[in-house]
Design a protein around this motif. Structure first.
Motif, PDB file in Angstrom:
ATOM      1  N   ASN A  89     -18.898   8.218  -6.753  1.00 25.77           N
ATOM      2  CA  ASN A  89     -19.412   7.188  -5.857  1.00 25.77           C
ATOM      3  C   ASN A  89     -20.883   6.906  -6.151  1.00 25.77           C
ATOM      4  O   ASN A  89     -21.773   7.420  -5.488  1.00 25.77           O
ATOM      5  CB  ASN A  89     -19.234   7.704  -4.416  1.00 25.77           C
ATOM      6  CG  ASN A  89     -19.028   6.561  -3.470  1.00 25.77           C
ATOM      7  OD1 ASN A  89     -19.249   5.405  -3.836  1.00 25.77           O
ATOM      8  ND2 ASN A  89     -18.619   6.878  -2.262  1.00 25.77           N
ATOM      9  N   SER A 109     -10.236   7.446 -10.774  1.00 19.63           N
ATOM     10  CA  SER A 109     -11.219   7.644  -9.706  1.00 19.63           C
ATOM     11  C   SER A 109     -12.577   7.856 -10.364  1.00 19.63           C
ATOM     12  O   SER A 109     -12.707   8.564 -11.368  1.00 19.63           O
ATOM     13  CB  SER A 109     -10.824   8.790  -8.785  1.00 19.63           C
ATOM     14  OG  SER A 109     -10.746   9.970  -9.504  1.00 19.63           O
ATOM     15  N   THR A 162      -7.891  -1.488  -5.083  1.00 12.87           N
ATOM     16  CA  THR A 162      -8.633  -0.309  -4.627  1.00 12.87           C
ATOM     17  C   THR A 162      -7.915   0.321  -3.437  1.00 12.87           C
ATOM     18  O   THR A 162      -7.456  -0.398  -2.556  1.00 12.87           O
ATOM     19  CB  THR A 162     -10.047  -0.727  -4.150  1.00 12.87           C
ATOM     20  OG1 THR A 162     -10.604  -1.583  -5.122  1.00 12.87           O
ATOM     21  CG2 THR A 162     -10.941   0.469  -3.938  1.00 12.87           C
ATOM     22  N   ARG A 163      -7.826   1.651  -3.437  1.00 14.50           N
ATOM     23  CA  ARG A 163      -7.257   2.366  -2.276  1.00 14.50           C
ATOM     24  C   ARG A 163      -8.142   3.562  -1.948  1.00 14.50           C
ATOM     25  O   ARG A 163      -8.755   4.153  -2.854  1.00 14.50           O
ATOM     26  CB  ARG A 163      -5.847   2.914  -2.608  1.00 14.50           C
ATOM     27  CG  ARG A 163      -4.781   1.892  -2.743  1.00 14.50           C
ATOM     28  CD  ARG A 163      -4.457   1.185  -1.459  1.00 14.50           C
ATOM     29  NE  ARG A 163      -3.939   2.045  -0.415  1.00 14.50           N
ATOM     30  CZ  ARG A 163      -4.076   1.791   0.898  1.00 14.50           C
ATOM     31  NH1 ARG A 163      -4.720   0.729   1.313  1.00 14.50           N
ATOM     32  NH2 ARG A 163      -3.565   2.614   1.799  1.00 14.50           N
ATOM     33  N   PRO A 164      -8.212   3.922  -0.680  1.00 15.05           N
ATOM     34  CA  PRO A 164      -8.969   5.136  -0.343  1.00 15.05           C
ATOM     35  C   PRO A 164      -8.342   6.330  -1.048  1.00 15.05           C
ATOM     36  O   PRO A 164      -7.120   6.430  -1.105  1.00 15.05           O
ATOM     37  CB  PRO A 164      -8.765   5.263   1.178  1.00 15.05           C
ATOM     38  CG  PRO A 164      -8.284   3.929   1.632  1.00 15.05           C
ATOM     39  CD  PRO A 164      -7.588   3.290   0.478  1.00 15.05           C
ATOM     40  N   SER A 165      -9.194   7.199  -1.615  1.00 16.24           N
ATOM     41  CA  SER A 165      -8.618   8.381  -2.275  1.00 16.24           C
ATOM     42  C   SER A 165      -8.241   9.376  -1.183  1.00 16.24           C
ATOM     43  O   SER A 165      -8.729   9.299  -0.067  1.00 16.24           O
ATOM     44  CB  SER A 165      -9.615   8.998  -3.244  1.00 16.24           C
ATOM     45  OG  SER A 165     -10.434   9.906  -2.568  1.00 16.24           O
ATOM     46  N   ASN A 170       0.800  -1.225   0.000  1.00 21.04           N
ATOM     47  CA  ASN A 170       0.000   0.000   0.000  1.00 21.04           C
ATOM     48  C   ASN A 170       0.839   1.285   0.000  1.00 21.04           C
ATOM     49  O   ASN A 170       0.449   2.280  -0.601  1.00 21.04           O
ATOM     50  CB  ASN A 170      -0.964   0.001   1.185  1.00 21.04           C
ATOM     51  CG  ASN A 170      -2.044  -1.048   0.988  1.00 21.04           C
ATOM     52  OD1 ASN A 170      -2.405  -1.376  -0.144  1.00 21.04           O
ATOM     53  ND2 ASN A 170      -2.545  -1.594   2.071  1.00 21.04           N
ATOM     54  N   TRP A 177     -14.623   7.783   2.350  1.00 20.51           N
ATOM     55  CA  TRP A 177     -15.333   6.718   1.627  1.00 20.51           C
ATOM     56  C   TRP A 177     -15.339   6.914   0.115  1.00 20.51           C
ATOM     57  O   TRP A 177     -16.281   6.567  -0.562  1.00 20.51           O
ATOM     58  CB  TRP A 177     -16.769   6.533   2.138  1.00 20.51           C
ATOM     59  CG  TRP A 177     -16.851   6.363   3.618  1.00 20.51           C
ATOM     60  CD1 TRP A 177     -17.640   7.064   4.480  1.00 20.51           C
ATOM     61  CD2 TRP A 177     -16.125   5.424   4.432  1.00 20.51           C
ATOM     62  NE1 TRP A 177     -17.438   6.647   5.770  1.00 20.51           N
ATOM     63  CE2 TRP A 177     -16.505   5.640   5.772  1.00 20.51           C
ATOM     64  CE3 TRP A 177     -15.164   4.443   4.177  1.00 20.51           C
ATOM     65  CZ2 TRP A 177     -15.990   4.911   6.836  1.00 20.51           C
ATOM     66  CZ3 TRP A 177     -14.639   3.722   5.247  1.00 20.51           C
ATOM     67  CH2 TRP A 177     -15.058   3.962   6.550  1.00 20.51           C
ATOM     68  N   THR A 178     -14.312   7.554  -0.412  1.00 19.48           N
ATOM     69  CA  THR A 178     -14.170   7.576  -1.872  1.00 19.48           C
ATOM     70  C   THR A 178     -12.867   6.836  -2.203  1.00 19.48           C
ATOM     71  O   THR A 178     -11.937   6.810  -1.394  1.00 19.48           O
ATOM     72  CB  THR A 178     -14.121   9.011  -2.443  1.00 19.48           C
ATOM     73  OG1 THR A 178     -13.006   9.676  -1.869  1.00 19.48           O
ATOM     74  CG2 THR A 178     -15.398   9.765  -2.155  1.00 19.48           C
ATOM     75  N   TYR A 179     -12.855   6.253  -3.395  1.00 23.83           N
ATOM     76  CA  TYR A 179     -11.776   5.325  -3.711  1.00 23.83           C
ATOM     77  C   TYR A 179     -11.142   5.608  -5.059  1.00 23.83           C
ATOM     78  O   TYR A 179     -11.771   6.203  -5.925  1.00 23.83           O
ATOM     79  CB  TYR A 179     -12.320   3.882  -3.711  1.00 23.83           C
ATOM     80  CG  TYR A 179     -12.869   3.499  -2.366  1.00 23.83           C
ATOM     81  CD1 TYR A 179     -12.028   2.999  -1.381  1.00 23.83           C
ATOM     82  CD2 TYR A 179     -14.219   3.686  -2.075  1.00 23.83           C
ATOM     83  CE1 TYR A 179     -12.520   2.679  -0.129  1.00 23.83           C
ATOM     84  CE2 TYR A 179     -14.714   3.371  -0.825  1.00 23.83           C
ATOM     85  CZ  TYR A 179     -13.866   2.867   0.145  1.00 23.83           C
ATOM     86  OH  TYR A 179     -14.344   2.568   1.386  1.00 23.83           O
ATOM     87  N   ASP A 233       0.029   4.304  -2.552  1.00 28.10           N
ATOM     88  CA  ASP A 233      -0.283   5.650  -2.049  1.00 28.10           C
ATOM     89  C   ASP A 233       0.740   6.683  -2.522  1.00 28.10           C
ATOM     90  O   ASP A 233       0.380   7.839  -2.760  1.00 28.10           O
ATOM     91  CB  ASP A 233      -0.374   5.638  -0.518  1.00 28.10           C
ATOM     92  CG  ASP A 233      -1.583   4.826  -0.047  1.00 28.10           C
ATOM     93  OD1 ASP A 233      -2.471   4.550  -0.884  1.00 28.10           O
ATOM     94  OD2 ASP A 233      -1.636   4.457   1.137  1.00 28.10           O
TER      95      ASP A 233
END
Ligand SMILES: O=C(O)C(=O)C[C@]1(C(=O)O)C=C[C@@H](O)C=C1
Length: 364
Positions: free
Chosen positions: A290, A287, A314-317, A154, A322-324, A158
């Motif tokens: 949602n 991206s 998938t990674r958290p933006s 990760n 809660w957006t990815y 990131d």
């Protein structure tokens, strides 16, 4: 075999070595000429590009296709890898930063990809490798991106969100872990085992079976684990061959990874776009808004155009709760017409699309 036969064979080998030596030197002189041509054909203000990953992939593939043995294809390509590395160093010695310290698997990956004739620089963290490349202190960086047992790295994913980097190559390394001890270790009194968290996870079942009550301590790298063990009598490290050799440790148990096919994929990052070779991979970050069906919309164009997705992560933006973002790898080069049209379709639906790079599929 008689002494005489042996002597005759060694004379033959000496004669062949002389020819090999002359041919390698001729090849090196040719590379010097290539450098001269590259310099002579520069437009004003243009900087020369000596390192050509697309050409290197071609050379290695050709060698493997033409090899008739008895040396295996990989063995032969490895030899040519080193010859090319030395030829390139005559044109321009590459500087390469990698996730250190010395002795890590990332260093082994850097050597596998670039050969040994580079100036290599160990960095303490993945983010530092990215920063070193961004600052122009080195030409390329090498970072791990995924492991077949433990999944994504990760920190690397990131870091791509924070830095503008071009991926210009990939390399896969079979990862063998050993349980290592120092000269002074009392092997029946081991009370702690050091390793990187990913490596401890890759050997979890083996540790449960053989050292269920021993403390497992996660440190910054396997090489760091090996370094610590050198000075302690009651500890062991899990690390690979390079770290064992570097810190003078011996193997108490070999190949202790839970899965025999345990492999890690590494990426070469830089600023250089790589032209197509006909057998490439592309990495993108996308991206999507949602909403229901967004992921489906993203994947359909790949399916409809028969493009092989090799990975999706998938990674958290960084821009909202809660957006990815999706990290996607697929077969093909972003300049291929089919890939171009897929990327255009996706960009119409996506909030953002960034091409991280197109690069030759790993040859070695
Ligand atoms: O073909 C080139 O452009 C070269 O510079 C020669 C060469 C080689 O030794 O074959 C050396 C370095 C490049 O990265 C690719 C190939």
């Amino acid at each position: 075999m008689s002494e005489q036969e042996l002597k005759a064979l060694r004379v033959r080998i000496d004669n062949l070595d002389e020819k090999v030596l002359e041919l390698i030197s001729e090849r090196a002189r040719c590379a010097q000429e290539v450098a001269r041509v590259k310099m002579a054909s520069l437009a004003e203000g243009e900087v020369p590009v000596f390192y050509r990953p697309e050409r290197e992939a071609q050379v290695l593939k050709r060698v493997m296709e033409r090899n008739k043995g008895p040396l295996g294809n990989e063995e032969m390509a490895r030899l040519f890898r080193e010859i090319m590395s030395s030829c390139l160093a005559l044109e321009q010695p590459l500087k390469v930063a990698y996730l250190g310290p010395e002795g890590t698997f990332t260093q082994a990956a850097a050597m596998k990809h670039f050969g040994h004739a580079v100036i290599s620089k160990p960095m303490a963290a993945i983010d530092e490798v990215f920063r070193e490349v961004a600052a122009g202190a080195v030409n390329f960086g090498v970072v791990p991106v995924e492991n077949s047992t433990e999944g994504a790295v990760n920190h690397t994913l990131d870091s791509f969100l924070e830095h503008d980097m071009v991926i210009c190559g990939e390399v896969e390394l079979r990862i063998h872990h050993h349980l290592l001890v120092g000269e002074n270790t009392k092997t029946d009194s081991i009370s702690r085992i050091y390793s990187h968290a990913q490596s401890l996870a890759q050997c979890r079942k083996w540790l449960d079976a053989h050292y269920p009550n021993v403390e497992r301590i996660a440190v910054s790298s396997n090489a760091e684990a090996a370094k610590r063990v050198k000075g302690e009598w009651n500890s062991a490290a899990i690390a690979g061959d390079m770290a064992a050799g570097l810190y003078g440790l011996t193997r108490l148990a070999e190949k202790i990874e839970d899965r025999p096919d345990n492999s890690t994929r590494f990426l070469m990052i830089g600023n250089q776009e790589v032209p197509p070779t006909g057998d490439d991979k592309t990495s993108i970050i996308v991206s999507m808004s949602n909403r229901p069906g967004a992921l489906h919309e993203l994947l359909v164009p790949f399916h409809e155009n028969g493009i092989d997705l090799t990975r999706i992560e998938t990674r958290p933006s960084r821009s909202g709760k809660w957006t990815y973002v999706f990290f996607i790898d697929f077969a093909g080069h972003h300049r291929d017409p089919l890939v171009k049209s897929v990327l255009e379709q996706i960009s119409q639906e996506a909030v953002a699309l960034k091409i991280l790079g197109s690069y030759p599929k790993a040859v070695l």
